[in-house]
Design a protein around this motif. Sequence first.
Motif, PDB file in Angstrom:
ATOM      1  N   ALA A  21      11.060  -5.418  -5.637  1.00 10.34           N
ATOM      2  CA  ALA A  21      10.578  -5.251  -4.333  1.00 10.34           C
ATOM      3  C   ALA A  21      10.235  -6.814  -3.601  1.00 10.34           C
ATOM      4  N   THR A  22      10.473  -6.721  -2.228  1.00 11.07           N
ATOM      5  CA  THR A  22      10.273  -7.901  -1.580  1.00 11.07           C
ATOM      6  C   THR A  22       9.037  -8.346  -1.760  1.00 11.07           C
ATOM      7  N   LEU A  23       8.662  -9.779  -1.324  1.00 16.61           N
ATOM      8  CA  LEU A  23       7.056  -9.998  -1.281  1.00 16.61           C
ATOM      9  C   LEU A  23       6.478  -9.016  -0.136  1.00 16.61           C
ATOM     10  N   SER A  24       6.990  -8.841   0.833  1.00 20.89           N
ATOM     11  CA  SER A  24       6.100  -8.160   1.813  1.00 20.89           C
ATOM     12  C   SER A  24       5.847  -6.841   1.359  1.00 20.89           C
ATOM     13  N   ALA A  25       6.958  -6.196   0.590  1.00 16.72           N
ATOM     14  CA  ALA A  25       6.638  -4.767   0.370  1.00 16.72           C
ATOM     15  C   ALA A  25       5.510  -4.862  -0.965  1.00 16.72           C
ATOM     16  N   ALA A  26       5.830  -5.871  -1.762  1.00 19.19           N
ATOM     17  CA  ALA A  26       4.731  -5.926  -3.048  1.00 19.19           C
ATOM     18  C   ALA A  26       3.319  -6.084  -2.440  1.00 19.19           C
ATOM     19  N   ILE A  27       3.165  -6.985  -1.556  1.00 19.22           N
ATOM     20  CA  ILE A  27       1.736  -7.196  -0.696  1.00 19.22           C
ATOM     21  C   ILE A  27       1.458  -5.993  -0.327  1.00 19.22           C
ATOM     22  N   ALA A  28       2.273  -5.243   0.386  1.00 20.08           N
ATOM     23  CA  ALA A  28       1.628  -3.908   1.169  1.00 20.08           C
ATOM     24  C   ALA A  28       1.362  -3.048   0.270  1.00 20.08           C
ATOM     25  N   ALA A  29       2.067  -2.938  -1.034  1.00 22.85           N
ATOM     26  CA  ALA A  29       1.883  -1.890  -2.088  1.00 22.85           C
ATOM     27  C   ALA A  29       0.652  -2.302  -2.898  1.00 22.85           C
ATOM     28  N   GLY A  30       0.461  -3.574  -3.048  1.00 22.14           N
ATOM     29  CA  GLY A  30      -0.872  -3.892  -4.036  1.00 22.14           C
ATOM     30  C   GLY A  30      -0.434  -3.747  -5.349  1.00 22.14           C
ATOM     31  N   LEU A  31      -0.149  -2.371  -5.886  1.00 22.24           N
ATOM     32  CA  LEU A  31       0.194  -2.231  -7.291  1.00 22.24           C
ATOM     33  C   LEU A  31       1.607  -1.577  -7.232  1.00 22.24           C
ATOM     34  N   ALA A  32       2.375  -1.747  -8.333  1.00 16.80           N
ATOM     35  CA  ALA A  32       3.882  -1.491  -8.313  1.00 16.80           C
ATOM     36  C   ALA A  32       3.741   0.225  -8.959  1.00 16.80           C
ATOM     37  N   PRO A  33       4.655   1.092  -8.172  1.00 20.48           N
ATOM     38  CA  PRO A  33       4.634   2.262  -8.622  1.00 20.48           C
ATOM     39  C   PRO A  33       4.311   2.815 -10.009  1.00 20.48           C
ATOM     40  N   ASP A  34       4.696   2.182 -11.039  1.00 23.50           N
ATOM     41  CA  ASP A  34       4.673   2.380 -12.471  1.00 23.50           C
ATOM     42  C   ASP A  34       3.236   1.987 -12.833  1.00 23.50           C
ATOM     43  N   GLY A  35       2.303   1.567 -12.276  1.00 23.53           N
ATOM     44  CA  GLY A  35       1.037   1.111 -12.475  1.00 23.53           C
ATOM     45  C   GLY A  35       0.884  -0.455 -12.873  1.00 23.53           C
ATOM     46  N   LEU A  42      -4.102   1.722   7.443  1.00 24.45           N
ATOM     47  CA  LEU A  42      -4.052   1.254   6.227  1.00 24.45           C
ATOM     48  C   LEU A  42      -5.430   0.962   5.496  1.00 24.45           C
ATOM     49  N   THR A  43      -5.658   1.820   4.237  1.00 25.12           N
ATOM     50  CA  THR A  43      -6.924   1.700   3.614  1.00 25.12           C
ATOM     51  C   THR A  43      -6.815   0.809   2.477  1.00 25.12           C
ATOM     52  N   ILE A  44      -7.555  -0.385   2.570  1.00 31.71           N
ATOM     53  CA  ILE A  44      -7.659  -1.106   1.403  1.00 31.71           C
ATOM     54  C   ILE A  44      -8.741  -0.735   0.315  1.00 31.71           C
ATOM     55  N   VAL A  45      -8.577  -0.105  -0.770  1.00 36.69           N
ATOM     56  CA  VAL A  45      -9.317   0.131  -1.820  1.00 36.69           C
ATOM     57  C   VAL A  45      -9.523  -0.912  -2.942  1.00 36.69           C
ATOM     58  N   ARG A  63      -0.915  11.047   2.135  1.00 33.85           N
ATOM     59  CA  ARG A  63      -1.744  11.270   3.236  1.00 33.85           C
ATOM     60  C   ARG A  63      -2.665  10.284   3.624  1.00 33.85           C
ATOM     61  N   VAL A  64      -2.946   9.237   2.926  1.00 36.40           N
ATOM     62  CA  VAL A  64      -3.771   8.107   3.418  1.00 36.40           C
ATOM     63  C   VAL A  64      -3.149   7.003   2.693  1.00 36.40           C
ATOM     64  N   PRO A  65      -2.233   5.991   3.348  1.00 26.30           N
ATOM     65  CA  PRO A  65      -1.587   5.008   2.876  1.00 26.30           C
ATOM     66  C   PRO A  65      -2.769   3.926   2.302  1.00 26.30           C
ATOM     67  N   LEU A  66      -2.551   3.551   1.156  1.00 26.07           N
ATOM     68  CA  LEU A  66      -3.443   2.473   0.258  1.00 26.07           C
ATOM     69  C   LEU A  66      -2.739   1.388  -0.111  1.00 26.07           C
ATOM     70  N   SER A  67      -3.587   0.352  -0.029  1.00 23.37           N
ATOM     71  CA  SER A  67      -3.184  -1.007  -0.736  1.00 23.37           C
ATOM     72  C   SER A  67      -4.444  -1.560  -1.412  1.00 23.37           C
ATOM     73  N   SER A  68      -4.259  -2.582  -2.145  1.00 17.43           N
ATOM     74  CA  SER A  68      -5.485  -3.118  -2.965  1.00 17.43           C
ATOM     75  C   SER A  68      -5.701  -4.608  -2.425  1.00 17.43           C
ATOM     76  N   ALA A  69      -6.832  -4.904  -2.698  1.00 14.74           N
ATOM     77  CA  ALA A  69      -7.433  -6.375  -2.527  1.00 14.74           C
ATOM     78  C   ALA A  69      -7.997  -6.968  -3.932  1.00 14.74           C
ATOM     79  N   ASN A  70      -7.751  -6.426  -4.919  1.00 10.71           N
ATOM     80  CA  ASN A  70      -8.152  -7.075  -6.193  1.00 10.71           C
ATOM     81  C   ASN A  70      -7.242  -8.122  -6.679  1.00 10.71           C
ATOM     82  N   SER A  71      -7.497  -8.867  -7.418  1.00  8.07           N
ATOM     83  CA  SER A  71      -6.544  -9.829  -8.011  1.00  8.07           C
ATOM     84  C   SER A  71      -5.105  -9.302  -8.670  1.00  8.07           C
ATOM     85  N   ILE A  72      -5.179  -7.925  -8.664  1.00 12.40           N
ATOM     86  CA  ILE A  72      -4.028  -7.340  -8.931  1.00 12.40           C
ATOM     87  C   ILE A  72      -2.926  -7.423  -7.976  1.00 12.40           C
ATOM     88  N   SER A  73      -3.554  -7.741  -6.511  1.00 14.87           N
ATOM     89  CA  SER A  73      -2.590  -7.911  -5.463  1.00 14.87           C
ATOM     90  C   SER A  73      -1.884  -9.278  -5.575  1.00 14.87           C
TER      91      SER A  73
END
Length: 435
Positions: A13-27, A132-135, A210-220
Motif C-alpha cells: 500500500a502507499t503511505l496515504s492508503a496505509a495511514i487511511a486504513a490503520g490496520l492491514a487487511p490481513d490484521g 470516517l470513524t476513528i476507533v 457501511r461505516v468506513p473505519l480507521s485507527s489511531a492506536n500505535s498500530i497506525s
Amino acid sequence: MHFVSTRHAAPPATLSAAIAAGLAPDGGLYVPEHRSQARQWQGQGQGQGQGSLVADAAAVLAPFFAGDALASHLPALCEQAFDFPAPLRALSTPGDHVLELFHGPTAAFKDFGARFLAASLARLQGGRDRPLTIVVATSGDTGAAVAAAFHRQPGIRVVVLYPDGRVSPRQAHQLGCFGDNIHALRVAGSFDDCQAMVKQALGDRELQARVPLSSANSISLGRWLPQMSYYAHAALTHHAAHGQHLNLVIPTGNLGNAMAAVLARAMGLPIGQIALATNANDVLPRFFQGEAYRPRHSVPTLANAMDVGAPSNFERLRWLHADDDDALRAGFRTAAVDDAAIRELITRRHASAGELFCPHTATAVKLLEQLRGEGVQGDWAVAATAHPAKFESVVEPLIGRAIEVPPALAALLQRPAHAEPCPPHYAALREFLLA
C-alpha cells in the motif's frame, strides 16, 4: 515507498492508503516494504542537530513520504503537529537526562503522533462525502490525545474505548470531556479487551462497507512514524553538543513509542542502546530473558497506561529483526518494575533531588538506576511519557504535596465529562458503530 503487512498476506500500500486504513487487511501492522528502506538516514545525523524539532521531524520522515500524495504536505504536517517542545533536561545523576514529552495539550507523549495523524487524515479525507470513524483503544493517554487532535474535525468522528476503573480519575475525565464528534465508551474489561474489539472492527469488511473505519492506536502508521521525531531531535542535538550517542530508557506497554525509537536508530541516527521498562505486565521481559513470546491477561498497576498483556507492536519489532528472536534478544535490556518499586522510586527521588515523575516514567528511571548499578556508562535519557499531574491520586500522597496542573490540562478538567458503559464484547461495539 510502499508498505506491507507484518503478516505478509496483504498487498503493498502507499503511505496515504496505509495511514487511511490503520490496520492491514490481513490484521497485520504496516511496515516499509523492505527492511533496508528503514535505513535511509545513512549516518547523516552525525554532526547535525542545530535544527528545530519541526525541521528534524521533516528530515527524518521525508524518506517514508517520498513519492506519496502527502509528501508535499510534510512540512506543514510537522508544523501543525510539533508546535510544542520536547526538552532534554539533566537529572541529578551525571550523564542522566529526562526527555520531557508531556508538554502537549493532554500532557502526554501521544499528543505528537495523534496531532500528526489528525493533520494527515484531514488532508486525505478532504472532499469525501462519507464520514470516517476513528476507533481507538486506550489504556489511559492515547484516547485523550486522539480526542483532542480530532475534536470538531469535519468529516471525522472518534470512538474511544477504555477499561472502566483502570485509568486514573483525571485520565477518565479527559476521555469523556470533549463531546461533539468524540464518543467515549467505558468498557467493563481490560485494555486487551478494548484492543481486541478495535482490531476486530477494523477487520470486519461488512462493517467497513457501511461505516468506513480507521485507527489511531500505535498500530497506525500515522501515529508510529512521527514518534521517531522527538528521539531524532534529542539524539541529534545531544550529538552536536557532546559528540556522543544518546542511549534511551523507554517505559512501554504496547511498544509503539519504543518501536519508534528503534526505527530511528535503525535509520542511522545517533542513538545508542535502548532499554525497555515495563510494569508488572512482564510479557516482554520474559521474552527477552529467553522464554517464548506468550501474551497474557493484563493486570492493573499504578502505571496503568502500560497495562498491556499483548503488545501489538511486537510484530514490528520482530519484522525489523527479520524474525530472528536470538538477534532481537541480543539488542535490548528489559526489566519489569512492580508497584512497590514505583512508589519507592517516586518518593525517594523527590525527597533527595526534588525530581518528580509519573508512575510510567518512574519505571524507566528505576531501570536506569539498575543499569548504572551494573556499571553501564555513557549518556542516557529517560522518556518521560506523561505529566505527573495526570496521576495525582498516586503521586501526591507519596510526595506529600499537591502537584501544579499544567494550564491545558486544567482547562480540560473544567469541562463536564460523560462516557457510555459498554460490555467487553465486539457485538456491543459493532452495534454502537452502526447506530
